[in-house]
Design an enzyme around this catalytic site. Structure first.
Site, PDB file in Angstrom:
ATOM      1  N   ARG A 296      -0.644  -6.618  -5.582  1.00 17.34           N
ATOM      2  CA  ARG A 296      -1.830  -6.234  -5.701  1.00 17.34           C
ATOM      3  C   ARG A 296      -2.961  -6.644  -4.760  1.00 17.34           C
ATOM      4  O   ARG A 296      -3.957  -5.966  -4.611  1.00 17.34           O
ATOM      5  CB  ARG A 296      -2.418  -5.996  -7.225  1.00 17.34           C
ATOM      6  CG  ARG A 296      -1.649  -5.250  -8.243  1.00 17.34           C
ATOM      7  CD  ARG A 296      -2.388  -5.365  -9.699  1.00 17.34           C
ATOM      8  NE  ARG A 296      -3.340  -4.355  -9.610  1.00 17.34           N
ATOM      9  CZ  ARG A 296      -3.386  -3.094 -10.031  1.00 17.34           C
ATOM     10  NH1 ARG A 296      -2.153  -2.632  -9.988  1.00 17.34           N
ATOM     11  NH2 ARG A 296      -4.372  -2.503  -9.976  1.00 17.34           N
TER      12      ARG A 296
ATOM     13  N   ASN B  41     -11.292  -5.686 -11.169  1.00 18.65           N
ATOM     14  CA  ASN B  41     -10.691  -4.885  -9.968  1.00 18.65           C
ATOM     15  C   ASN B  41     -11.194  -3.593  -9.948  1.00 18.65           C
ATOM     16  O   ASN B  41     -11.326  -2.892 -10.922  1.00 18.65           O
ATOM     17  CB  ASN B  41      -9.150  -4.903 -10.598  1.00 18.65           C
ATOM     18  CG  ASN B  41      -8.296  -3.640 -10.010  1.00 18.65           C
ATOM     19  OD1 ASN B  41      -8.603  -3.534  -8.722  1.00 18.65           O
ATOM     20  ND2 ASN B  41      -7.250  -2.814 -10.525  1.00 18.65           N
ATOM     21  N   GLY B  42     -11.676  -3.266  -8.809  1.00 24.87           N
ATOM     22  CA  GLY B  42     -12.399  -1.871  -8.556  1.00 24.87           C
ATOM     23  C   GLY B  42     -13.436  -2.161  -7.558  1.00 24.87           C
ATOM     24  O   GLY B  42     -13.728  -3.113  -7.003  1.00 24.87           O
TER      25      GLY B  42
ATOM     26  N   GLU C 153       9.473   7.925   8.082  1.00 22.79           N
ATOM     27  CA  GLU C 153       9.359   6.702   6.966  1.00 22.79           C
ATOM     28  C   GLU C 153       9.954   5.636   7.826  1.00 22.79           C
ATOM     29  O   GLU C 153       9.788   4.269   7.325  1.00 22.79           O
ATOM     30  CB  GLU C 153      10.149   7.257   5.648  1.00 22.79           C
ATOM     31  CG  GLU C 153      10.344   6.378   4.662  1.00 22.79           C
ATOM     32  CD  GLU C 153       9.278   5.738   4.054  1.00 22.79           C
ATOM     33  OE1 GLU C 153       7.860   6.013   4.291  1.00 22.79           O
ATOM     34  OE2 GLU C 153       9.434   4.712   3.579  1.00 22.79           O
TER      35      GLU C 153
ATOM     36  N   LYS D  81       8.103   1.765   7.966  1.00 19.19           N
ATOM     37  CA  LYS D  81       8.833   0.463   7.242  1.00 19.19           C
ATOM     38  C   LYS D  81       8.667  -0.368   8.218  1.00 19.19           C
ATOM     39  O   LYS D  81       8.399  -1.361   8.156  1.00 19.19           O
ATOM     40  CB  LYS D  81      10.220   0.909   6.786  1.00 19.19           C
ATOM     41  CG  LYS D  81      10.345   1.842   5.485  1.00 19.19           C
ATOM     42  CD  LYS D  81      10.217   1.044   4.143  1.00 19.19           C
ATOM     43  CE  LYS D  81       8.754   1.175   3.736  1.00 19.19           C
ATOM     44  NZ  LYS D  81       8.379   2.126   3.129  1.00 19.19           N
TER      45      LYS D  81
ATOM     46  N   GLU E  28       5.030  -1.756   8.918  1.00 17.11           N
ATOM     47  CA  GLU E  28       4.563  -2.399   7.663  1.00 17.11           C
ATOM     48  C   GLU E  28       5.232  -3.837   7.547  1.00 17.11           C
ATOM     49  O   GLU E  28       4.092  -4.784   7.339  1.00 17.11           O
ATOM     50  CB  GLU E  28       5.041  -1.589   6.500  1.00 17.11           C
ATOM     51  CG  GLU E  28       4.261  -0.495   6.193  1.00 17.11           C
ATOM     52  CD  GLU E  28       4.546   0.148   4.855  1.00 17.11           C
ATOM     53  OE1 GLU E  28       3.985   0.573   3.883  1.00 17.11           O
ATOM     54  OE2 GLU E  28       6.094   0.424   4.711  1.00 17.11           O
TER      55      GLU E  28
ATOM     56  N   LYS F 196       0.213  -2.960  -2.292  1.00 15.27           N
ATOM     57  CA  LYS F 196       0.884  -2.039  -2.992  1.00 15.27           C
ATOM     58  C   LYS F 196       0.037  -0.972  -3.532  1.00 15.27           C
ATOM     59  O   LYS F 196       0.624   0.295  -3.469  1.00 15.27           O
ATOM     60  CB  LYS F 196       1.650  -2.771  -4.087  1.00 15.27           C
ATOM     61  CG  LYS F 196       2.647  -2.048  -4.698  1.00 15.27           C
ATOM     62  CD  LYS F 196       4.007  -1.912  -3.959  1.00 15.27           C
ATOM     63  CE  LYS F 196       5.061  -0.982  -4.737  1.00 15.27           C
ATOM     64  NZ  LYS F 196       5.812  -0.573  -3.761  1.00 15.27           N
TER      65      LYS F 196
HETATM   66  C1  G6P Z   1       0.107   1.692  -0.079  1.00 17.02           C
HETATM   67  C2  G6P Z   1       1.392   1.011  -0.179  1.00 17.02           C
HETATM   68  C3  G6P Z   1       2.550   2.135   0.061  1.00 17.02           C
HETATM   69  C4  G6P Z   1       2.309   3.371  -0.635  1.00 17.02           C
HETATM   70  C5  G6P Z   1       0.974   4.053  -0.492  1.00 17.02           C
HETATM   71  C6  G6P Z   1       0.695   5.277  -1.544  1.00 17.02           C
HETATM   72  O1  G6P Z   1      -0.195   2.022   1.327  1.00 17.02           O
HETATM   73  O2  G6P Z   1       1.768  -0.006   0.481  1.00 17.02           O
HETATM   74  O3  G6P Z   1       3.907   1.701  -0.037  1.00 17.02           O
HETATM   75  O4  G6P Z   1       3.239   4.310  -0.283  1.00 17.02           O
HETATM   76  O5  G6P Z   1      -0.124   2.799  -0.849  1.00 17.02           O
HETATM   77  O6  G6P Z   1       1.000   4.730  -2.627  1.00 17.02           O
HETATM   78  P1  G6P Z   1       1.424   5.551  -4.004  1.00 17.02           P
HETATM   79  O7  G6P Z   1       1.267   4.402  -5.139  1.00 17.02           O
HETATM   80  O8  G6P Z   1       0.386   6.483  -4.204  1.00 17.02           O
HETATM   81  O9  G6P Z   1       2.486   6.047  -3.819  1.00 17.02           O
END
Ligand code: G6P
Length: 610
Positions: A27, A98-99, A483, A487, A490, A605
């Site tokens: 997180r 958190n927020g 995608e 990847k 990222e 994430k």
């Molecule tokens: C972040 C993550 C991605 C994910 C995206 C959307 O960028 O690193 O892996 O696809 O958020 O997140 P979600 O939880 O809404 O699928």
């Protein structure tokens, strides 16, 4: 976006809190910290960077005590620094959060006028001062937090300690996730389930606008207005091992190899093989609703957005329903046209992505029905949705999403089949083919993973120094190309672009030379011939061409420098297989480069900020 944990029990809490934070590091990992009740006062340790820095600080200056809170941070307000790291302290109060507090500027001004010394740039420190001020007015911790929360606008999950009440933690939630774990002799709280799994399976999910007092014997939940909340704990059957690496070098690799299992779990109980149909009660629509849908609007971010793009092909081809796909952050606030006959499908792994959540809420406010496709049970998006069709991928820890992507594809395809059968646009024979095809996918995915792993690792080794990589695909292979490129960007920090193969000649072709690998997805489908021509065009510009093609495709073999083969499947099912070598490719490039595969720089994430 951050992770918080709390513990009240009889054990030394610091190691338990650190263990919880480690499971939440996905997180955010800009800094970490703990606050623990220790001999009548609250002691704090904080460190910038990964958790191991905090552990070092704890080795040097241990924190004894049985009640404490912890935090792992992804910076939003104020750069990553020790001063900005949580917990934040004001007088006897320590807070983790958190927020984002939206009215932080106004609060900061007011607190300063009242004579407060504010040391950090964070919005969280302001919360600590607000609670402190209430305690100064004579309130106990619970009432002080309750009063302070009235001042806050925005999103928060907070955990608060007071040195005056060493046996408890007060927690509260608005928009950000917070779960209570009820152990035998201890009570925990955390932003997410994996942090609690080693200690208990009995979990209580806080709703927005609720708070709780956590003590060793349990938790008392109330609304922010003080009304009692009666809620049964839920039993979560994810095993702790499921949330660990299970022998793989990285979570991402483990999660790539978990996909056959994740798909199997996601399909379980949903394929109606006897009737060439899908059991669709979770979709939350009546047969009449299904017929009446005028448009589907898919909302998502990141990898989930790519799954949604594939979902559009499924919904249009099989259910003949006009479908649009929107990046949630672009949909928000645009005053887009949404009509009551629209079905909004919010796709999200975490169920907490703020842009997707807000976009879905906006669409709902305009009268659309909201169906969500989400992996994390009881997260924010399911809670605001009319119905949720969960993916059952289990916890995904690697920041780069893999198994959640393929399970999202599965749910979108099942949704399209279910709608197609009800709308009379999909006959039993074709539906039967797809349902059977889905049922066979797990073992085909297993074969592709084991059959291509070494070959793809070799390719990654060979092209690890490439500075640009192009991914091309048509039809359903286009979102897979996007995608594949995402990847690679990222986790390996290599510049990559996913392009509709037919668009290559309108721009990216200029990038091509003999140093650029071009990965072309060309399974045997209705686009195959044209994709093959695009591959030839790339080859003619001396590109290094890697084909991802169906077994026995001699034409693809002839023009490709390297060929990765997948078994022949129906067009709709090919993405489940073609995405696998792309995930492996990005994984191995990143691993050879030595990047932090599971926690790539600057990413997180779950993105609960705009
Ligand atoms: C972040 C993550 C991605 C994910 C995206 C959307 O960028 O690193 O892996 O696809 O958020 O997140 P979600 O939880 O809404 O699928």
């Amino acid at each position: 976006m951050c992770g918080i944990v709390g513990y009240v029990g009889q054990e030394l809490c610091a190691p338990i809190l650190v263990d919880g934070l480690r499971r939440l590091e996905y997180r955010g990992y800009d800094s970490a910290g703990l606050a623990v009740h220790s001999s009548g006062k609250i002691e704090v340790r904080r460190a910038v960077g990964k958790l191991r820095n905090l552990e070092k600080a704890l080795d040097e200056r241990p924190l004894p005590g049985n009640v404490g809170i912890g935090h792992t941070r992804w910076a939003t307000h104020g750069r990553p620094s020790e001063t900005n790291a949580h917990p934040h302290v004001a007088g006897p109060i320590a807070v983790v959060h958190n927020g984002i507090i939206e009215n932080h500027l106004e609060l900061r001004r007011r607190l300063k006028e009242a004579g407060c010394t504010i040391v950090s740039d964070t919005d969280t420190e302001l919360v600590a001062h607000l609670v402190h001020a209430e305690v100064e007015r004579g309130k106990d911790l619970e009432s002080a937090v309750r009063a302070a929360l009235r001042e806050l606008e925005g999103a928060y999950a907070i955990a608060v300690l007071s040195s005056k009440e060493p046996d408890r933690i007060v927690i509260a939630k608005q928009s950000s996730p917070l779960v209570i774990g009820l152990g035998e002799d201890a009570t925990h709280c955390a932003s997410d389930i994996p942090a609690l799994l080693p200690y208990t399976r009995s979990m209580l999910f806080l709703e927005d606008g609720e708070m709780a007092v956590i003590e060793q014997g349990g938790a008392v939940v109330t609304t922010l207005d003080g009304k009692a909340v009666e809620r049964e704990p839920r039993h979560i059957d994810w095993s702790p091992v499921m949330a660990e690496k299970a022998g793989y070098k990285h979570f991402m690799l483990k999660e790539i190899f978990e996909q056959p299992r994740a798909i199997e779990d996601t399909l379980r109980g949903r394929l109606d093989r006897a009737n060439a149909d899908i059991h669709g009660h979770e979709v939350g629509l009546s047969e009449e609703d299904a017929k009446g849908i005028e448009r589907v609007l898919l909302l998502a971010c990141g990898t989930s957005h790519h799954a949604a793009l594939a979902g559009r092909y499924y919904l249009e081809a099989l259910a003949k329903v006009p479908t649009s796909v929107e990046i949630a952050s672009e949909f928000r606030g645009r005053d887009a046209v949404v009509r009551p006959g629209d079905l909004v499908v919010a796709v999200s792994q975490s169920g907490e992505t703020l842009d997707t959540l807000v976009a879905a809420k906006e669409a709902k406010a305009k009268g659309a029905k909201v169906l969500s496709i989400v992996n994390v049970i009881d997260s924010a998006i399911p809670r605001m949705s009319d119905a949720t069709f969960y993916t059952h991928a289990g916890p995904e820890i690697g920041v780069a999403s893999t198994k959640c992507f393929s399970t999202q594809l599965a749910n979108l395809l099942m949704l399209a089949i279910w709608l197609g059968r009800r709308r009379g646009t999909l006959d039993a024979a074709r539906a039967g083919e797809l349902v059977e095809g889905l049922a066979h996918l797990p073992h085909q995915m297993k074969d592709v993973l084991s059959g291509t792993r070494q070959l793809v690792a070799n390719l990654a080794r060979r092209y690890v120094e490439a500075r640009d990589v192009l991914f091309l695909g048509r039809g359903l292979s286009f979102p897979i190309a996007l995608e594949g490129a995402l990847k690679l960007k990222e986790i390996s920090y290599v510049h990559a672009e996913g392009y509709a193969a037919g668009e290559m000649k309108h721009g990216p072709i200029a990038l091509i030379d003999n140093k650029v690998p071009v990965i072309v997805l060309l399974p045997k489908d209705s686009h195959h011939e044209r994709s093959l021509s695009n591959l030839q065009e790339a080859k003619a510009r001396e590109a290094i061409v890697i084909g991802i093609a169906t077994e026995g495709d001699e034409a693809a073999r002839e023009v490709s420098d390297d060929l990765v083969e997948i078994p022949a499947v129906a067009e709709e099912l090919a993405p489940f297989l073609t995405v696998l070598p792309l995930q492996l490719y990005s994984y191995y490039v990143a691993d050879f480069k030595g990047t932090d595969v599971d926690q790539p720089r600057n990413l997180a994430k779950t993105v609960t900020v705009e």
